[in-house]
Scaffold this motif. Structure first.
Motif, PDB file in Angstrom:
ATOM      1  N   THR A 114      13.003  69.028  66.178  1.00 21.16           N
ATOM      2  CA  THR A 114      13.513  69.559  64.858  1.00 21.16           C
ATOM      3  C   THR A 114      13.177  71.108  64.890  1.00 21.16           C
ATOM      4  O   THR A 114      13.891  71.961  64.059  1.00 21.16           O
ATOM      5  CB  THR A 114      12.800  68.939  63.662  1.00 21.16           C
ATOM      6  OG1 THR A 114      11.458  69.221  63.827  1.00 21.16           O
ATOM      7  CG2 THR A 114      12.707  67.630  63.809  1.00 21.16           C
ATOM      8  N   GLY A 115      12.338  71.548  65.811  1.00 20.76           N
ATOM      9  CA  GLY A 115      12.086  73.145  65.615  1.00 20.76           C
ATOM     10  C   GLY A 115      11.090  73.370  64.753  1.00 20.76           C
ATOM     11  O   GLY A 115      10.783  74.664  64.418  1.00 20.76           O
ATOM     12  N   GLU A 116      10.432  72.272  64.035  1.00 17.07           N
ATOM     13  CA  GLU A 116       9.474  72.415  63.188  1.00 17.07           C
ATOM     14  C   GLU A 116       8.215  72.266  63.637  1.00 17.07           C
ATOM     15  O   GLU A 116       8.045  71.409  64.444  1.00 17.07           O
ATOM     16  CB  GLU A 116       9.755  71.766  61.603  1.00 17.07           C
ATOM     17  CG  GLU A 116      11.308  71.917  61.186  1.00 17.07           C
ATOM     18  CD  GLU A 116      11.353  73.468  60.359  1.00 17.07           C
ATOM     19  OE1 GLU A 116      10.318  73.957  59.991  1.00 17.07           O
ATOM     20  OE2 GLU A 116      12.327  73.954  60.627  1.00 17.07           O
ATOM     21  N   ILE A 117       7.193  72.631  62.815  1.00 17.44           N
ATOM     22  CA  ILE A 117       5.627  72.395  63.277  1.00 17.44           C
ATOM     23  C   ILE A 117       5.836  70.916  62.925  1.00 17.44           C
ATOM     24  O   ILE A 117       6.130  70.454  62.199  1.00 17.44           O
ATOM     25  CB  ILE A 117       4.750  73.018  62.317  1.00 17.44           C
ATOM     26  CG1 ILE A 117       4.563  74.582  62.718  1.00 17.44           C
ATOM     27  CG2 ILE A 117       3.388  72.724  62.233  1.00 17.44           C
ATOM     28  CD1 ILE A 117       3.647  75.516  61.907  1.00 17.44           C
ATOM     29  N   GLY A 118       4.902  70.141  63.899  1.00 19.75           N
ATOM     30  CA  GLY A 118       4.653  68.776  63.799  1.00 19.75           C
ATOM     31  C   GLY A 118       5.759  67.882  64.480  1.00 19.75           C
ATOM     32  O   GLY A 118       5.708  66.889  64.384  1.00 19.75           O
ATOM     33  N   ASP A 119       6.668  68.551  65.393  1.00 22.50           N
ATOM     34  CA  ASP A 119       7.349  67.713  66.129  1.00 22.50           C
ATOM     35  C   ASP A 119       6.814  66.745  67.019  1.00 22.50           C
ATOM     36  O   ASP A 119       7.446  65.762  67.344  1.00 22.50           O
ATOM     37  CB  ASP A 119       8.293  68.615  67.065  1.00 22.50           C
ATOM     38  CG  ASP A 119       9.549  69.156  66.351  1.00 22.50           C
ATOM     39  OD1 ASP A 119       9.913  68.703  65.087  1.00 22.50           O
ATOM     40  OD2 ASP A 119      10.472  69.954  66.882  1.00 22.50           O
ATOM     41  N   GLY A 120       5.511  66.887  67.402  1.00 28.61           N
ATOM     42  CA  GLY A 120       4.779  65.975  68.238  1.00 28.61           C
ATOM     43  C   GLY A 120       4.530  66.474  69.407  1.00 28.61           C
ATOM     44  O   GLY A 120       4.452  67.528  69.878  1.00 28.61           O
ATOM     45  N   LYS A 121       4.170  65.396  70.242  1.00 27.61           N
ATOM     46  CA  LYS A 121       3.591  65.480  71.705  1.00 27.61           C
ATOM     47  C   LYS A 121       4.124  64.432  72.682  1.00 27.61           C
ATOM     48  O   LYS A 121       4.407  63.174  72.146  1.00 27.61           O
ATOM     49  CB  LYS A 121       2.083  65.778  71.932  1.00 27.61           C
ATOM     50  CG  LYS A 121       1.345  66.810  71.127  1.00 27.61           C
ATOM     51  CD  LYS A 121       1.137  67.774  71.765  1.00 27.61           C
ATOM     52  CE  LYS A 121       0.135  68.932  71.152  1.00 27.61           C
ATOM     53  NZ  LYS A 121       0.704  69.583  69.902  1.00 27.61           N
ATOM     54  N   ILE A 122       4.248  64.748  74.042  1.00 25.93           N
ATOM     55  CA  ILE A 122       4.378  63.915  74.842  1.00 25.93           C
ATOM     56  C   ILE A 122       3.206  64.203  75.777  1.00 25.93           C
ATOM     57  O   ILE A 122       3.023  64.824  76.378  1.00 25.93           O
ATOM     58  CB  ILE A 122       5.830  63.938  75.632  1.00 25.93           C
ATOM     59  CG1 ILE A 122       6.951  64.115  74.654  1.00 25.93           C
ATOM     60  CG2 ILE A 122       6.211  63.079  76.591  1.00 25.93           C
ATOM     61  CD1 ILE A 122       8.208  64.521  75.233  1.00 25.93           C
ATOM     62  N   PHE A 123       2.730  62.744  76.161  1.00 24.55           N
ATOM     63  CA  PHE A 123       1.566  62.622  77.296  1.00 24.55           C
ATOM     64  C   PHE A 123       2.207  61.588  78.282  1.00 24.55           C
ATOM     65  O   PHE A 123       2.894  60.474  78.185  1.00 24.55           O
ATOM     66  CB  PHE A 123       0.512  62.031  76.510  1.00 24.55           C
ATOM     67  CG  PHE A 123      -0.042  62.430  75.291  1.00 24.55           C
ATOM     68  CD1 PHE A 123      -1.061  63.782  75.451  1.00 24.55           C
ATOM     69  CD2 PHE A 123       0.505  62.117  73.983  1.00 24.55           C
ATOM     70  CE1 PHE A 123      -1.538  64.276  74.321  1.00 24.55           C
ATOM     71  CE2 PHE A 123      -0.206  62.896  72.848  1.00 24.55           C
ATOM     72  CZ  PHE A 123      -1.025  63.689  73.193  1.00 24.55           C
ATOM     73  N   VAL A 124       1.621  61.880  79.557  1.00 22.43           N
ATOM     74  CA  VAL A 124       2.231  61.102  80.884  1.00 22.43           C
ATOM     75  C   VAL A 124       1.113  60.619  81.471  1.00 22.43           C
ATOM     76  O   VAL A 124       0.075  61.657  81.638  1.00 22.43           O
ATOM     77  CB  VAL A 124       3.052  61.864  81.525  1.00 22.43           C
ATOM     78  CG1 VAL A 124       3.470  61.109  82.950  1.00 22.43           C
ATOM     79  CG2 VAL A 124       4.220  62.591  80.922  1.00 22.43           C
ATOM     80  N   TYR A 125       0.766  59.439  81.630  1.00 25.86           N
ATOM     81  CA  TYR A 125      -0.410  58.817  82.344  1.00 25.86           C
ATOM     82  C   TYR A 125       0.058  57.990  83.576  1.00 25.86           C
ATOM     83  O   TYR A 125       1.209  57.599  83.494  1.00 25.86           O
ATOM     84  CB  TYR A 125      -0.880  57.648  81.508  1.00 25.86           C
ATOM     85  CG  TYR A 125      -1.520  58.360  80.117  1.00 25.86           C
ATOM     86  CD1 TYR A 125      -2.839  58.843  79.979  1.00 25.86           C
ATOM     87  CD2 TYR A 125      -0.659  58.132  78.907  1.00 25.86           C
ATOM     88  CE1 TYR A 125      -3.199  59.261  78.807  1.00 25.86           C
ATOM     89  CE2 TYR A 125      -1.124  58.286  77.535  1.00 25.86           C
ATOM     90  CZ  TYR A 125      -2.386  58.961  77.778  1.00 25.86           C
ATOM     91  OH  TYR A 125      -2.840  59.356  76.407  1.00 25.86           O
ATOM     92  N   ASP A 126      -0.884  58.004  84.457  1.00 22.55           N
ATOM     93  CA  ASP A 126      -0.446  57.213  85.717  1.00 22.55           C
ATOM     94  C   ASP A 126      -0.686  55.809  85.279  1.00 22.55           C
ATOM     95  O   ASP A 126      -1.604  55.512  84.619  1.00 22.55           O
ATOM     96  CB  ASP A 126      -1.467  57.665  86.850  1.00 22.55           C
ATOM     97  CG  ASP A 126      -1.304  59.031  87.537  1.00 22.55           C
ATOM     98  OD1 ASP A 126      -0.110  59.424  87.465  1.00 22.55           O
ATOM     99  OD2 ASP A 126      -2.154  59.534  88.036  1.00 22.55           O
ATOM    100  N   LEU A 127       0.007  54.867  85.754  1.00 24.13           N
ATOM    101  CA  LEU A 127       0.289  53.622  85.673  1.00 24.13           C
ATOM    102  C   LEU A 127       0.020  52.984  86.836  1.00 24.13           C
ATOM    103  O   LEU A 127       0.731  52.958  87.756  1.00 24.13           O
ATOM    104  CB  LEU A 127       1.675  53.280  84.785  1.00 24.13           C
ATOM    105  CG  LEU A 127       1.638  51.948  84.310  1.00 24.13           C
ATOM    106  CD1 LEU A 127       0.599  51.526  83.319  1.00 24.13           C
ATOM    107  CD2 LEU A 127       3.069  51.520  83.844  1.00 24.13           C
ATOM    108  N   LYS A 128      -1.179  52.249  86.753  1.00 25.50           N
ATOM    109  CA  LYS A 128      -1.553  51.534  88.152  1.00 25.50           C
ATOM    110  C   LYS A 128      -0.853  50.556  88.475  1.00 25.50           C
ATOM    111  O   LYS A 128      -0.409  50.320  89.682  1.00 25.50           O
ATOM    112  CB  LYS A 128      -3.016  51.316  88.191  1.00 25.50           C
ATOM    113  CG  LYS A 128      -3.530  50.706  89.403  1.00 25.50           C
ATOM    114  CD  LYS A 128      -5.084  50.441  89.443  1.00 25.50           C
ATOM    115  CE  LYS A 128      -5.715  49.875  90.544  1.00 25.50           C
ATOM    116  NZ  LYS A 128      -6.896  49.438  90.511  1.00 25.50           N
TER     117      LYS A 128
END
Length: 112
Positions: A83-97
């Protein structure tokens, strides 16, 4: 394989879901969560009383993807949730065994 976890604004859920479905992702887990980042909450007024909301409502999406599709999926989520606004979020990437399909016992990428 990787587990992609995105924490986004509520109203962006349908856009993200539709974009992921168009990219061939048909399975995901969606959870309503609360938290804060740099925003650290905000002040609201309810019936004349002022109070601080420390934990903001968000949506958490979890998607298991193959290594080959990782960058595509991360890009799709980032674009659809923006959205371009504060609070758009985060993306996390984990290894999946490993991944195991309960019904068939199938393992690995075939179970995704």
């Amino acid at each position: 394989m990787r587990m992609v976890v995105a924490v986004i604004k509520h109203f962006k859920l349908d856009e993200v879901k539709d974009a992921l479905t168009s990219a061939g992702i048909y399975g995901m887990t969606v959870t309503e969560v609360k938290g804060f980042g740099r925003q650290k909450g905000h002040i609201e007024v309810y019936r004349g009383s002022t109070y601080e909301v420390r934990f903001l409502p968000k949506i958490k999406i979890e998607v298991a993807v193959t290594d080959e599709k990782l960058e595509e999926i991360v890009g799709i989520i980032q674009k659809a949730a923006y959205t371009g606004e504060i609070g758009d979020g985060k993306i996390f990437v984990y290894d999946l065994k490993d991944v195991i399909r309960i019904r068939t016992g199938e393992r690995g990428e075939g179970a995704v």
